[in-house]
Design an enzyme around this catalytic site. Structure first.
Site, PDB file in Angstrom:
ATOM      1  CG  LEU A   1      -2.124   0.901   1.260  1.00 46.44           C
ATOM      2  CD1 LEU A   1      -3.086   0.520   0.149  1.00 46.44           C
ATOM      3  CD2 LEU A   1      -2.826   0.798   2.621  1.00 46.44           C
ATOM      4  CG  ASP A   2       0.888   4.194  -3.249  1.00 45.16           C
ATOM      5  OD1 ASP A   2       1.660   3.303  -3.636  1.00 45.16           O
ATOM      6  OD2 ASP A   2       0.182   4.873  -4.026  1.00 45.16           O
ATOM      7  NE  ARG A   3       6.545   8.116   2.175  1.00 52.32           N
ATOM      8  CZ  ARG A   3       6.373   9.343   2.677  1.00 52.32           C
ATOM      9  NH1 ARG A   3       6.190   9.522   3.972  1.00 52.32           N
ATOM     10  NH2 ARG A   3       6.373  10.393   1.871  1.00 52.32           N
ATOM     11  CG  LEU A   4       2.237   9.812   0.521  1.00 55.54           C
ATOM     12  CD1 LEU A   4       2.146  10.900  -0.544  1.00 55.54           C
ATOM     13  CD2 LEU A   4       2.774  10.381   1.826  1.00 55.54           C
ATOM     14  CB  THR A   5      -2.631   4.918   0.562  1.00 53.34           C
ATOM     15  OG1 THR A   5      -2.433   5.608  -0.666  1.00 53.34           O
ATOM     16  CG2 THR A   5      -4.066   4.419   0.636  1.00 53.34           C
TER      17      THR A   5
END
Length: 309
Positions: free
Chosen positions: A145-149
């Protein structure tokens, strides 16, 4: 048929929840010693770093013994060492355990915490943190999962079972549902299914839509709206990098807090956690490939731009 090379088990333990680096020496090359190859391969580490690792006995072979600085180059040889860990600002938000059994761990990841070690994010990642907190060094990520998500991430306990869970994502046998906060456009007809071809070139920060056969499919639904903003349900049918962020931008409603779309913003200083991307992996639903149990997990996080959710 070419026989696959058996990879020996790592002779070094994890450090801070991070695996040692494994290097296999290429089949041919101009190097006279193992040191010569590593100096060239790890040139970005800085002058003297590799020699310092040899002097400290930090580079070892498959038997766990330190590799001497003058060890002759041997094609196909494996060596291991611990990377120099970057200085990282701790992400001051907890990981929430949603489910844990002998096969899997499902966590509710906060914004700003990477899933697995990569680049400048190594110990401050969900995987490294979970290995330390749970005391399970064999833990591995079934997907990223993306770091920002923020939201749900599936980890596996047993390395021999990881492939079965990764296959769920590869073969689209797992249902993922996201929520996002973005501008409200009354002229945008929803629900709709967006199909396009998305490409992300190596080294580029952003992905782009190009002409060609669609490889990215997203279902976009409007849940509610108020004060010029809306809460959307996003159901990806594929898993291209940044797919939901690209598709929302293409519809003219880019997700709030996105530093890449529609334009790349200036980097924020480390430790600036004030503007999280308003994207949340809300649900994971699948049939367990090992136990046959039907799972449905739901994040309890809320998105800051939609208070009272």
């Amino acid at each position: 048929m070419r026989r696959r090379t058996r990879i020996p088990p790592a002779p070094l333990p994890q450090r801070h929840g991070v695996d040692p680096v494994r290097v296999r020496l290429p089949a041919d090359g101009p190097w006279a010693t193992v040191r010569d190859h590593l100096v060239e391969r790890l040139s970005g580490a800085g002058p003297g770093v590799v020699d310092g690792m040899f002097q400290a006995g930090g580079i070892v072979g498959a038997d766990g013994a330190a590799v001497a600085v003058d060890t002759p180059y041997e094609p196909g040889m494996f060596v291991w060492f611990h990377r120099q860990l970057p200085e990282e600002v701790p992400v001051p938000f907890p990981l929430r355990i949603v489910h844990r059994d002998e096969h899997i761990v499902v966590v509710d990841k906060p914004h700003f915490l990477a899933t697995t070690p990569r680049g400048s994010h190594v110990t401050e990642t969900a995987l490294a943190r979970l290995r330390r907190e749970l005391g399970v060094p064999t833990l591995g990520a079934a997907h990223r999962l993306d770091r920002l998500t923020a939201g749900l991430v599936l980890f596996t306990v047993r390395p021999e079972e990881r492939g079965a869970y990764q296959t769920l994502f590869r073969d689209r046998l797992i249902r993922k549902e996201y929520e996002a906060i973005a501008p409200y456009d009354p002229s945008l007809v929803l629900p709709r299914t967006v199909r396009s071809r998305i490409v992300k070139e190596r080294g580029s920060l952003t992905a782009v839509e190009v002409e060609g056969e669609p490889n990215a499919v997203s279902r976009i639904e409007l849940l509610e709206h108020r004060a010029g903003l809306a809460r959307y349900r996003l159901v990806p049918g594929t898993g291209q990098t940044h797919q939901l962020r690209v598709h929302m931008t293409a519809l003219g409603v880019p997700i709030l807090g996105d530093p890449l779309y529609p334009v790349v913003a200036a980097p924020v200083p480390p430790g600036d956690f004030r503007s999280p991307l308003q994207l949340l992996a809300r649900e994971l639903e699948f049939t367990d490939p090992v136990t046959g149990v039907a799972h449905r997990f739901r994040s309890t996080r809320t998105l800051a731009a939609w208070p009272g959710q």
